[in-house]
Design a protein around this motif. Structure first.
Motif, PDB file in Angstrom:
ATOM      1  N   PRO A   1       0.832  -1.214   0.000  1.00  0.00           N
ATOM      2  CA  PRO A   1       0.000   0.000   0.000  1.00  0.00           C
ATOM      3  C   PRO A   1       0.860   1.255   0.000  1.00  0.00           C
ATOM      4  N   PRO A   2       0.293   2.367  -0.409  1.00  0.00           N
ATOM      5  CA  PRO A   2       1.078   3.596  -0.550  1.00  0.00           C
ATOM      6  C   PRO A   2       1.752   4.048   0.743  1.00  0.00           C
ATOM      7  N   SER A   3       1.063   3.920   1.869  1.00  0.00           N
ATOM      8  CA  SER A   3       1.694   4.275   3.146  1.00  0.00           C
ATOM      9  C   SER A   3       2.258   3.011   3.770  1.00  0.00           C
ATOM     10  N   ARG A   4       3.350   3.187   4.524  1.00  0.00           N
ATOM     11  CA  ARG A   4       4.017   2.042   5.140  1.00  0.00           C
ATOM     12  C   ARG A   4       4.179   2.304   6.628  1.00  0.00           C
ATOM     13  N   ALA A   5       3.939   1.268   7.427  1.00  0.00           N
ATOM     14  CA  ALA A   5       4.061   1.388   8.881  1.00  0.00           C
ATOM     15  C   ALA A   5       5.523   1.254   9.316  1.00  0.00           C
ATOM     16  N   LEU A   6       5.902   2.036  10.310  1.00  0.00           N
ATOM     17  CA  LEU A   6       7.245   1.979  10.890  1.00  0.00           C
ATOM     18  C   LEU A   6       7.196   1.205  12.207  1.00  0.00           C
ATOM     19  N   PHE A   7       6.565   0.023  12.167  1.00  0.00           N
ATOM     20  CA  PHE A   7       6.313  -0.775  13.377  1.00  0.00           C
ATOM     21  C   PHE A   7       7.467  -0.734  14.381  1.00  0.00           C
ATOM     22  N   ASP A   8       8.633  -1.205  13.925  1.00  0.00           N
ATOM     23  CA  ASP A   8       9.749  -1.433  14.842  1.00  0.00           C
ATOM     24  C   ASP A   8      10.280  -0.156  15.465  1.00  0.00           C
ATOM     25  N   MET A   9      10.209   0.928  14.726  1.00  0.00           N
ATOM     26  CA  MET A   9      10.732   2.191  15.240  1.00  0.00           C
ATOM     27  C   MET A   9       9.967   2.663  16.469  1.00  0.00           C
ATOM     28  N   VAL A  10       8.713   2.233  16.580  1.00  0.00           N
ATOM     29  CA  VAL A  10       7.879   2.673  17.702  1.00  0.00           C
ATOM     30  C   VAL A  10       8.457   2.197  19.039  1.00  0.00           C
ATOM     31  N   VAL A  11       9.104   1.032  19.049  1.00  0.00           N
ATOM     32  CA  VAL A  11       9.741   0.552  20.278  1.00  0.00           C
ATOM     33  C   VAL A  11      10.749   1.577  20.785  1.00  0.00           C
ATOM     34  N   LEU A  12      11.607   2.056  19.881  1.00  0.00           N
ATOM     35  CA  LEU A  12      12.619   3.036  20.285  1.00  0.00           C
ATOM     36  C   LEU A  12      11.962   4.358  20.680  1.00  0.00           C
ATOM     37  N   ALA A  13      10.891   4.715  19.977  1.00  0.00           N
ATOM     38  CA  ALA A  13      10.227   5.988  20.249  1.00  0.00           C
ATOM     39  C   ALA A  13       9.619   6.024  21.646  1.00  0.00           C
ATOM     40  N   VAL A  14       8.938   4.948  22.056  1.00  0.00           N
ATOM     41  CA  VAL A  14       8.311   4.982  23.389  1.00  0.00           C
ATOM     42  C   VAL A  14       9.337   4.781  24.496  1.00  0.00           C
ATOM     43  N   LEU A  15      10.474   4.181  24.170  1.00  0.00           N
ATOM     44  CA  LEU A  15      11.561   4.170  25.150  1.00  0.00           C
ATOM     45  C   LEU A  15      12.093   5.580  25.356  1.00  0.00           C
ATOM     46  N   LYS A  16      12.152   6.343  24.279  1.00  0.00           N
ATOM     47  CA  LYS A  16      12.615   7.735  24.374  1.00  0.00           C
ATOM     48  C   LYS A  16      11.581   8.600  25.087  1.00  0.00           C
ATOM     49  N   ASN A  17      10.332   8.453  24.710  1.00  0.00           N
ATOM     50  CA  ASN A  17       9.272   9.285  25.284  1.00  0.00           C
ATOM     51  C   ASN A  17       8.030   8.425  25.542  1.00  0.00           C
ATOM     52  N   PRO A  18       7.853   7.939  26.764  1.00  0.00           N
ATOM     53  CA  PRO A  18       6.697   7.086  27.073  1.00  0.00           C
ATOM     54  C   PRO A  18       5.353   7.767  26.847  1.00  0.00           C
ATOM     55  N   GLU A  19       5.343   9.096  26.724  1.00  0.00           N
ATOM     56  CA  GLU A  19       4.089   9.809  26.477  1.00  0.00           C
ATOM     57  C   GLU A  19       3.564   9.564  25.065  1.00  0.00           C
ATOM     58  N   TRP A  20       4.364   8.963  24.205  1.00  0.00           N
ATOM     59  CA  TRP A  20       3.925   8.683  22.830  1.00  0.00           C
ATOM     60  C   TRP A  20       3.143   7.383  22.704  1.00  0.00           C
ATOM     61  N   GLY A  21       2.799   6.763  23.807  1.00  0.00           N
ATOM     62  CA  GLY A  21       1.980   5.557  23.784  1.00  0.00           C
ATOM     63  C   GLY A  21       1.270   5.393  25.112  1.00  0.00           C
ATOM     64  N   THR A  22       0.391   4.402  25.151  1.00  0.00           N
ATOM     65  CA  THR A  22      -0.332   4.078  26.377  1.00  0.00           C
ATOM     66  C   THR A  22       0.048   2.672  26.795  1.00  0.00           C
ATOM     67  N   LYS A  23       0.436   2.513  28.046  1.00  0.00           N
ATOM     68  CA  LYS A  23       0.805   1.178  28.488  1.00  0.00           C
ATOM     69  C   LYS A  23      -0.180   0.659  29.524  1.00  0.00           C
ATOM     70  N   HIS A  24      -0.363  -0.662  29.479  1.00  0.00           N
ATOM     71  CA  HIS A  24      -1.323  -1.349  30.333  1.00  0.00           C
ATOM     72  C   HIS A  24      -0.606  -2.490  31.041  1.00  0.00           C
ATOM     73  N   GLU A  25      -0.744  -2.568  32.354  1.00  0.00           N
ATOM     74  CA  GLU A  25      -0.159  -3.670  33.106  1.00  0.00           C
ATOM     75  C   GLU A  25      -1.221  -4.741  33.325  1.00  0.00           C
ATOM     76  N   ILE A  26      -0.886  -5.984  32.962  1.00  0.00           N
ATOM     77  CA  ILE A  26      -1.847  -7.073  33.063  1.00  0.00           C
ATOM     78  C   ILE A  26      -1.148  -8.319  33.621  1.00  0.00           C
ATOM     79  N   PRO A  27      -1.899  -9.240  34.227  1.00  0.00           N
ATOM     80  CA  PRO A  27      -1.305 -10.534  34.565  1.00  0.00           C
ATOM     81  C   PRO A  27      -0.772 -11.181  33.294  1.00  0.00           C
ATOM     82  N   ALA A  28       0.406 -11.748  33.366  1.00  0.00           N
ATOM     83  CA  ALA A  28       1.045 -12.277  32.173  1.00  0.00           C
ATOM     84  C   ALA A  28       0.187 -13.362  31.531  1.00  0.00           C
TER      85      ALA A  28
END
Length: 329
Positions: free
Chosen positions: A258-285
């Motif tokens: 498709p014309p647009s492409r997702a940068l899936f993997d980069m998001v890991v580094l981005a939320v490590l840099k700035n946790p405000e760029w995502g929402t995290k949820h703690e759950i029983p494993a």
């Protein structure tokens, strides 16, 4: 005498500030199937564009489908490292070609599949340094699971932040490429975070997309100029990441993506840099059964999963880093 003492005090303060700044960086190993598509390359580049945030101790590779074998994964990771002139600073190691369940029984043998990467992960984790070593697997979890199996003591010394899973839905590329590695990592008790993918949905990394027009405007011709000239995986020669990025996008578009492409993997580094760029949820494993998740609400061990990412914040940060590192004419 007073002047000398004053200068010594200033020197101590300066050195202390330098050491404090260094200790605040995130010590990280990026574990990648770099040749699979184009998001791994942007994850590596993003880490290298943020040296004030990430202390990249090394890169390890693993093999997933469509990557032209473990050597193909290695070669593509090396291209990105070379484009940032980091080949003498960021070591690169061959990791697992096969799956965890195929390798695990050979873990004490010399020369087992993935040993170079596994031993490197263990050696970095066991160093006496402040804070946990972050492992950022952006492919299958094989190398991480093998490292934990070989040296369980690293569990208390690492944090794993994985790009994988469509939680709570089943499947996802990194997960299905070695589903046998998932439970051994989670059940080890390691601090574990899952950056979700969720294909086709606006709630996870699949929504962090860029268009060809954005690539042409914000990436092509941008970024630091390397002393190295690399040959790209599709041919052509490149000495800056921005031009190689455009070439990668151009070739995926040619092959029906498709014309647009997702940068899936980069998001890991981005939320490590700035946790405000995502929402995290703690759950029983939860537990992986086949390719599907089974919740375990009574499990005392918890994990984190991430979703609802700030696409504009993440993508614009990449664009700004590329612009700010572009040499003036």
């Amino acid at each position: 005498m007073k002047k000398t003492y004053f200068l010594l005090v200033l020197l101590v303060i300066f050195l202390g500030a330098c050491n404090q700044h260094k200790s605040q960086k995130i010590r990280i190993i990026i574990d990648t199937d770099a040749n699979n598509e184009l998001d791994d390359q942007h994850a590596l580049a993003y880490a290298f564009l943020n040296p004030e945030v990430f202390d990249v101790r090394g890169v390890t590779v693993n093999n997933t489908d469509n990557g032209f074998g473990i050597q193909g994964q290695y070669d593509e990771a090396l291209r990105i490292i070379q484009l940032f002139d980091l080949q003498d600073q960021v070591p690169l190691f061959l990791g697992a070609d096969e799956d965890y369940e195929q390798i695990a029984s050979h873990i004490q043998e010399e020369g087992f599949d993935g040993q170079a990467a596994v031993d490197f992960i263990i050696s970095e984790a066991m160093k006496t340094e402040k804070g946990k070593l972050v492992l950022a697997p952006i492919g299958k979890l094989t190398n991480i699971a093998l490292a934990i199996l070989k040296e369980p003591k690293i569990v208390d010394k690492i944090k794993v932040v994985w790009l994988g899973g469509n939680y709570p839905s089943p499947g996802e590329y990194n997960l299905v490429n070695d589903n046998s590695a998932v439970n051994p990592v989670i059940e080890s008790g390691v601090e574990f975070e899952m950056v979700t993918v969720r294909y086709g949905q606006p709630t996870a990394t699949d929504a962090v997309r860029v268009t060809p027009d954005e690539v042409a405007e914000h990436l092509a011709g941008k970024g630091p100029v390397s002393k190295n000239t690399i040959t790209g995986r599709h041919g052509g020669t490149f000495n800056r990441f921005g031009d190689y990025s455009k070439d990668l996008f151009d070739h995926t578009s040619m092959h029906g993506y498709p014309p647009s492409r997702a940068l899936f993997d980069m998001v890991v580094l981005a939320v490590l840099k700035n946790p405000e760029w995502g929402t995290k949820h703690e759950i029983p494993a939860p537990k992986l059964v086949g390719h599907a998740w089974e919740d375990q609400p009574e499990n005392p061990h918890t994990i984190i999963y991430w979703d609802d990412f700030d696409r504009d914040g993440i993508v614009n940060d990449l664009f700004e880093k590329m612009e700010s590192t572009t040499p003036a004419n």
